[in-house]
Design a protein around this motif. Sequence first.
Motif, PDB file in Angstrom:
ATOM      1  N   THR A 116       0.797  -1.229   0.000  1.00  0.00           N
ATOM      2  CA  THR A 116       0.000   0.000   0.000  1.00  0.00           C
ATOM      3  C   THR A 116       0.829   1.279   0.000  1.00  0.00           C
ATOM      4  OG1 THR A 116      -0.090   0.064   2.411  1.00  0.00           O
ATOM      5  CG2 THR A 116      -1.841  -1.142   1.302  1.00  0.00           C
ATOM      6  N   ASN A 117       2.135   1.155   0.087  1.00  0.00           N
ATOM      7  CA  ASN A 117       2.971   2.348   0.249  1.00  0.00           C
ATOM      8  C   ASN A 117       4.382   1.978  -0.216  1.00  0.00           C
ATOM      9  OD1 ASN A 117       3.942   4.239   3.291  1.00  0.00           O
ATOM     10  ND2 ASN A 117       3.902   4.879   1.157  1.00  0.00           N
ATOM     11  N   VAL A 118       4.430   1.361  -1.407  1.00  0.00           N
ATOM     12  CA  VAL A 118       5.643   0.647  -1.823  1.00  0.00           C
ATOM     13  C   VAL A 118       6.860   1.562  -1.976  1.00  0.00           C
ATOM     14  CG1 VAL A 118       4.947   0.652  -4.265  1.00  0.00           C
ATOM     15  CG2 VAL A 118       6.533  -1.072  -3.462  1.00  0.00           C
ATOM     16  N   HIS A 119       6.623   2.838  -2.254  1.00  0.00           N
ATOM     17  CA  HIS A 119       7.763   3.746  -2.414  1.00  0.00           C
ATOM     18  C   HIS A 119       8.441   4.114  -1.096  1.00  0.00           C
ATOM     19  CE1 HIS A 119       5.713   4.014  -6.256  1.00  0.00           C
ATOM     20  NE2 HIS A 119       6.907   4.236  -6.757  1.00  0.00           N
ATOM     21  N   ALA A 120       7.849   3.705   0.002  1.00  0.00           N
ATOM     22  CA  ALA A 120       8.520   3.903   1.288  1.00  0.00           C
ATOM     23  C   ALA A 120       9.618   2.862   1.486  1.00  0.00           C
ATOM     24  CB  ALA A 120       7.505   3.802   2.433  1.00  0.00           C
ATOM     25  N   TRP A 121       9.425   1.726   0.867  1.00  0.00           N
ATOM     26  CA  TRP A 121      10.283   0.562   1.134  1.00  0.00           C
ATOM     27  C   TRP A 121      11.773   0.820   0.867  1.00  0.00           C
ATOM     28  CZ3 TRP A 121       9.706  -3.208   4.290  1.00  0.00           C
ATOM     29  CH2 TRP A 121      10.471  -4.365   4.187  1.00  0.00           C
ATOM     30  N   PRO A 122      12.147   1.465  -0.252  1.00  0.00           N
ATOM     31  CA  PRO A 122      13.572   1.700  -0.488  1.00  0.00           C
ATOM     32  C   PRO A 122      14.247   2.477   0.654  1.00  0.00           C
ATOM     33  CG  PRO A 122      12.297   2.267  -2.448  1.00  0.00           C
ATOM     34  CD  PRO A 122      11.320   1.955  -1.363  1.00  0.00           C
ATOM     35  N   HIS A 123      13.493   3.364   1.286  1.00  0.00           N
ATOM     36  CA  HIS A 123      14.077   4.130   2.395  1.00  0.00           C
ATOM     37  C   HIS A 123      14.289   3.234   3.608  1.00  0.00           C
ATOM     38  CE1 HIS A 123      13.484   7.666  -0.037  1.00  0.00           C
ATOM     39  NE2 HIS A 123      12.255   7.241  -0.279  1.00  0.00           N
ATOM     40  N   PHE A 124      13.372   2.285   3.795  1.00  0.00           N
ATOM     41  CA  PHE A 124      13.528   1.348   4.905  1.00  0.00           C
ATOM     42  C   PHE A 124      14.691   0.385   4.611  1.00  0.00           C
ATOM     43  CE2 PHE A 124       8.628   1.715   5.677  1.00  0.00           C
ATOM     44  CZ  PHE A 124       8.793   3.045   6.007  1.00  0.00           C
ATOM     45  N   LEU A 125      14.820   0.012   3.334  1.00  0.00           N
ATOM     46  CA  LEU A 125      15.927  -0.881   2.961  1.00  0.00           C
ATOM     47  C   LEU A 125      17.274  -0.193   3.127  1.00  0.00           C
ATOM     48  CD1 LEU A 125      14.841  -2.837  -0.241  1.00  0.00           C
ATOM     49  CD2 LEU A 125      14.927  -3.628   2.147  1.00  0.00           C
ATOM     50  N   LYS A 126      17.272   1.094   2.816  1.00  0.00           N
ATOM     51  CA  LYS A 126      18.512   1.857   2.971  1.00  0.00           C
ATOM     52  C   LYS A 126      18.933   1.861   4.447  1.00  0.00           C
ATOM     53  CE  LYS A 126      20.393   6.281   1.452  1.00  0.00           C
ATOM     54  NZ  LYS A 126      19.990   7.631   1.034  1.00  0.00           N
ATOM     55  N   ALA A 127      17.946   2.044   5.307  1.00  0.00           N
ATOM     56  CA  ALA A 127      18.230   2.001   6.744  1.00  0.00           C
ATOM     57  C   ALA A 127      18.797   0.629   7.117  1.00  0.00           C
ATOM     58  CB  ALA A 127      16.958   2.288   7.534  1.00  0.00           C
ATOM     59  N   ARG A 128      18.179  -0.403   6.569  1.00  0.00           N
ATOM     60  CA  ARG A 128      18.624  -1.757   6.910  1.00  0.00           C
ATOM     61  C   ARG A 128      20.065  -2.002   6.446  1.00  0.00           C
ATOM     62  NH1 ARG A 128      15.223  -6.620   4.557  1.00  0.00           N
ATOM     63  NH2 ARG A 128      14.160  -6.846   6.547  1.00  0.00           N
ATOM     64  N   LYS A 129      20.372  -1.465   5.274  1.00  0.00           N
ATOM     65  CA  LYS A 129      21.725  -1.612   4.744  1.00  0.00           C
ATOM     66  C   LYS A 129      22.753  -1.007   5.701  1.00  0.00           C
ATOM     67  CE  LYS A 129      23.624  -1.428   0.148  1.00  0.00           C
ATOM     68  NZ  LYS A 129      23.711  -0.616  -1.056  1.00  0.00           N
ATOM     69  N   ASN A 130      22.316   0.029   6.415  1.00  0.00           N
ATOM     70  CA  ASN A 130      23.204   0.664   7.390  1.00  0.00           C
ATOM     71  C   ASN A 130      23.059   0.067   8.779  1.00  0.00           C
ATOM     72  OD1 ASN A 130      24.260   2.453   5.478  1.00  0.00           O
ATOM     73  ND2 ASN A 130      22.520   3.835   5.744  1.00  0.00           N
ATOM     74  N   GLY A 131      22.409  -1.091   8.832  1.00  0.00           N
ATOM     75  CA  GLY A 131      22.369  -1.807  10.105  1.00  0.00           C
ATOM     76  C   GLY A 131      21.045  -1.777  10.846  1.00  0.00           C
ATOM     77  N   ALA A 132      20.045  -1.080  10.306  1.00  0.00           N
ATOM     78  CA  ALA A 132      18.759  -1.010  11.013  1.00  0.00           C
ATOM     79  C   ALA A 132      18.030  -2.343  10.947  1.00  0.00           C
ATOM     80  CB  ALA A 132      17.879   0.075  10.408  1.00  0.00           C
ATOM     81  N   ARG A 133      17.185  -2.586  11.950  1.00  0.00           N
ATOM     82  CA  ARG A 133      16.259  -3.723  11.893  1.00  0.00           C
ATOM     83  C   ARG A 133      14.879  -3.205  11.517  1.00  0.00           C
ATOM     84  NH1 ARG A 133      15.425  -6.291  16.875  1.00  0.00           N
ATOM     85  NH2 ARG A 133      14.855  -8.249  15.884  1.00  0.00           N
ATOM     86  N   ILE A 134      14.126  -4.058  10.830  1.00  0.00           N
ATOM     87  CA  ILE A 134      12.752  -3.716  10.460  1.00  0.00           C
ATOM     88  C   ILE A 134      11.820  -4.650  11.219  1.00  0.00           C
ATOM     89  CG2 ILE A 134      11.073  -3.577   8.571  1.00  0.00           C
ATOM     90  CD1 ILE A 134      13.401  -3.022   6.656  1.00  0.00           C
ATOM     91  N   ILE A 135      10.943  -4.058  12.020  1.00  0.00           N
ATOM     92  CA  ILE A 135       9.998  -4.851  12.812  1.00  0.00           C
ATOM     93  C   ILE A 135       8.575  -4.535  12.363  1.00  0.00           C
ATOM     94  CG2 ILE A 135       9.107  -5.302  15.141  1.00  0.00           C
ATOM     95  CD1 ILE A 135      11.818  -4.665  16.269  1.00  0.00           C
ATOM     96  N   VAL A 136       7.804  -5.564  12.079  1.00  0.00           N
ATOM     97  CA  VAL A 136       6.409  -5.381  11.659  1.00  0.00           C
ATOM     98  C   VAL A 136       5.476  -5.813  12.788  1.00  0.00           C
ATOM     99  CG1 VAL A 136       4.629  -6.338  10.127  1.00  0.00           C
ATOM    100  CG2 VAL A 136       6.786  -5.507   9.170  1.00  0.00           C
ATOM    101  N   ILE A 137       4.456  -4.988  13.033  1.00  0.00           N
ATOM    102  CA  ILE A 137       3.443  -5.319  14.039  1.00  0.00           C
ATOM    103  C   ILE A 137       2.120  -5.442  13.313  1.00  0.00           C
ATOM    104  CG2 ILE A 137       2.296  -4.555  16.154  1.00  0.00           C
ATOM    105  CD1 ILE A 137       4.868  -2.966  16.792  1.00  0.00           C
ATOM    106  N   ASP A 138       1.658  -6.670  13.143  1.00  0.00           N
ATOM    107  CA  ASP A 138       0.479  -6.903  12.308  1.00  0.00           C
ATOM    108  C   ASP A 138      -0.111  -8.259  12.664  1.00  0.00           C
ATOM    109  OD1 ASP A 138      -0.320  -5.444   9.382  1.00  0.00           O
ATOM    110  OD2 ASP A 138      -1.172  -7.437   9.743  1.00  0.00           O
ATOM    111  N   PRO A 139      -1.430  -8.377  12.647  1.00  0.00           N
ATOM    112  CA  PRO A 139      -2.038  -9.656  13.022  1.00  0.00           C
ATOM    113  C   PRO A 139      -1.762 -10.795  12.040  1.00  0.00           C
ATOM    114  CG  PRO A 139      -3.694  -7.901  12.942  1.00  0.00           C
ATOM    115  CD  PRO A 139      -2.423  -7.328  12.428  1.00  0.00           C
ATOM    116  N   TYR A 140      -1.368 -10.490  10.802  1.00  0.00           N
ATOM    117  CA  TYR A 140      -1.041 -11.618   9.915  1.00  0.00           C
ATOM    118  C   TYR A 140       0.290 -11.355   9.228  1.00  0.00           C
ATOM    119  CZ  TYR A 140      -2.480  -9.539   5.320  1.00  0.00           C
ATOM    120  OH  TYR A 140      -2.581  -8.792   4.172  1.00  0.00           O
ATOM    121  N   ARG A 141       0.863 -12.426   8.696  1.00  0.00           N
ATOM    122  CA  ARG A 141       2.147 -12.306   8.026  1.00  0.00           C
ATOM    123  C   ARG A 141       1.864 -11.795   6.620  1.00  0.00           C
ATOM    124  NH1 ARG A 141       3.981 -17.217   8.826  1.00  0.00           N
ATOM    125  NH2 ARG A 141       4.731 -16.701  10.898  1.00  0.00           N
TER     126      ARG A 141
END
Length: 673
Positions: free
Chosen positions: A175-200
């Motif tokens: 629903t917001n796919v253009h946000a993802w590259p920014h989150f991936l960039k963070a991850r590349k620099n060592g960030a973790r991505i945590i999802v809080i959602d009732p389903y996978r």
Amino acid sequence: MWKRAVCTKDCPDTCGLLVKVENGRITSVKGDPDHPYTRGFLCGKGARFPEHVHGAARLTTPLKRTGPKGSGAFAPISWDEALDEVAANIRRVADAYGPEAILPYTYAGHMGMVHRYAGHALFNKLGASRLDATICGPAATAGFKATLGKGPSTEIQEAAQSDLVVIWGNNTLVTNVHAWPHFLKARKNGARIIVIDPYRNATAREADAHLMLRPGTDAALALAVMHVLVTEDLVDHEFIAAQTIGFDRLKERVLDWPPARAAEICDLAEPDIVAFARAYGRARAPYIRTGWGPARQLAGGMAMRTISLLPALVNAFGKPGGGITRSLGGAPGKAPSLIREDLRPAGTRTVNMVHLGRALTELADPPVMLLYNYLSNPAAVAPQSAQVMAGLAREDLFTVVHELYMTDTARFADIILPGASFLEVGDIYRSYGHNHVQIARPVIDPVGDSRSTLDIFQDLARRLGFTEEVFSLSEAQCIERILDEADSPYLDGVDLDALRRGEPVRLNIPANPFAGGFDTPSGKVECFSQSMADQGLDPLPDGTPVRDPEGGEEYPLEYITPPHPMLLNSAFNEIETLRERIGGPKVLIHPATAAARGITQGMTVRVFNARGRNTARAEITEDTRPELLVAEGLHRVDGTPGQGSNQLTSQRLTDMGNTCAFHCNKVQVEPVG
Ligand SMILES: Nc1nc2c(c(=O)[nH]1)N[C@H]1C(S)=C(S)[C@@H](COP(=O)(O)OP(=O)(O)OC[C@H]3O[C@@H](n4cnc5c(=O)[nH]c(N)nc54)[C@H](O)[C@@H]3O)O[C@H]1N2
Ligand SMILES: Nc1nc2c(c(=O)[nH]1)N[C@H]1C(S)=C(S)[C@@H](COP(=O)(O)OP(=O)(O)OC[C@H]3O[C@@H](n4cnc5c(=O)[nH]c(N)nc54)[C@H](O)[C@@H]3O)O[C@H]1N2
Ligand SMILES: [Mo]
């Protein structure tokens, strides 16, 4: 020739497009590489625009009903016949029942500011019932606003500098796919991505950790996180003293919410909650992307209000990369001279759009006798659709629908007016997922005899004898009015010439707006909210879950209806090859739940409750919880009675914002046949 355009769909990304036109037809659509946020890539739906515009399903001439309501039997008529008949029925209903018997129903089929709001002046002038446009975001907005204030939130690009990205009830990859590259960039620099959602969901599958909580338990989780932050002294005392109010009372409340209590309510492991809280408290710059999911719950306002306290407790706003995103952009607003609120008689009634079913079947004094539907498909998107359908089926209801396709709502129309698509009109587009604004000009002429929303309303206004200036302004004049009357600091210093040339232009909104303070009544983060107390709500966060009261023992399962990757609410159902690829509605069922009911993989099942029923193909998977059924997307039902996800949803309103609790439903499931 490639021409610039803007995607009109109700999605936070509001993509810059390049559209290839050959012989007056659109042959290809790609992302505009010069758009600063969407940067030249599109979702899977965007590439389908040539089919969306030129496909065989496109309505190209006005239609008049020839069979029983809902039968889908229509005959072509001329525009003059169609609009004269609509005008005559407007006059007939207004004379016989009063103008409030007319109900406009409209939402976000087209997001451009000119055409989206092109009917408002006419309905105000008529004195028609006013529609409260609450179907989507107001609970999320109200909850967030109670804590952090109104206005835009942390710009998504900031997250690239974060070391902990929390995606809280947002299916970013869908629903917001253009946000993802920014989150991936963070991850590349060592960030973790945590999802809080009732389903996978698709996003959780890509995350480093997933807290798969029970739906509607976010406030409990957030309170437990605060418990750990407070008891382990991971809070920022200086920020709290200077920039928050009511922290002492919050602290008392938080102490009632040890992780063990939340673990029980959320059905999460206590150590996982503690680990999440510590990670959040110790992060250098924690960032949260909240979706709308947690707010589509009966206590959704409270959930959002509670989640949005977390960044304040650790002063995420003071750390580059930290913060919280709900909605962005937001300028320019509606132009008063185009909406003409002043024309509406004082005391005109308001109908909440969530209550369409009731409005069409129960409302009296006067009853709704004429439904004017445009830029929305309520037969598919409005809750408790058995009642909506019963209303639409009334032989004494006159229904007008502007549409591009024969939707589930259009089937029930008396008159269908063929709309011009977004690539056939000009408009100005703001976004709710980035801080840019852009003007698009028509790329091709209207297909067939279709006409723009503005054009249709102005012609109708003339037939009704309305002479106010607004009913004769051109599309280009309307765009200028919107800019002239914007009255927003976000437009200060904006390059209007570049905007008029069609370039995406950044609004004057800081990437970290919270650094400048909080737009709450106190000017601070409100741990204690007097404005909530004034609304009769708990002024402090409360984690007590509120579930569908019509559940009982008969309907023990939860049911949520989040977005589908290949659909946009109910749009894109018109593309047959896409429908084939999607393969009809599916419902995710946990293996234990399926086994207990003799349901096997791929079997057709019936999901039902006291409000309705819906059939779908069973997808047995551990991607969902044992008590939770998940049905992505709003699929076309083509007149099949008792079908569609919204058969199961209710018209109950959220605690704040009067929104629909689309993800708060109790149901049962059984094999069909
Ligand atoms: N492909 C595609 N994109 C879309 C749309 C679409 O239909 N299809 N719709 C557009 C529109 S109009 C909007 S408003 C946005 C919405 O965008 P999102 O915020 O992503 O959508 P939501 O339906 O609110 O659901 C988001 C997530 O919340 C989860 N959820 C449900 N209940 C709860 C809960 O109680 N707690 C938590 N933590 N999570 C919960 C759902 O499982 C889902 O994964 O997307 C837009 N973009
Ligand atoms: N169960 C369940 N229901 C939901 C949701 C959910 O998550 N679960 N999501 C809710 C949300 S977040 C929202 S925002 C609402 C969305 O509700 P709607 O805004 O009604 O969503 P759409 O299904 O996109 O319907 C828009 C219609 O406008 C038509 N249209 C598009 N462009 C034009 C145009 O230029 N001219 C004309 N005349 N017509 C046009 C499209 O063909 C489409 O039929 O749905 C809500 N309903
Ligand atoms: Mo929405």
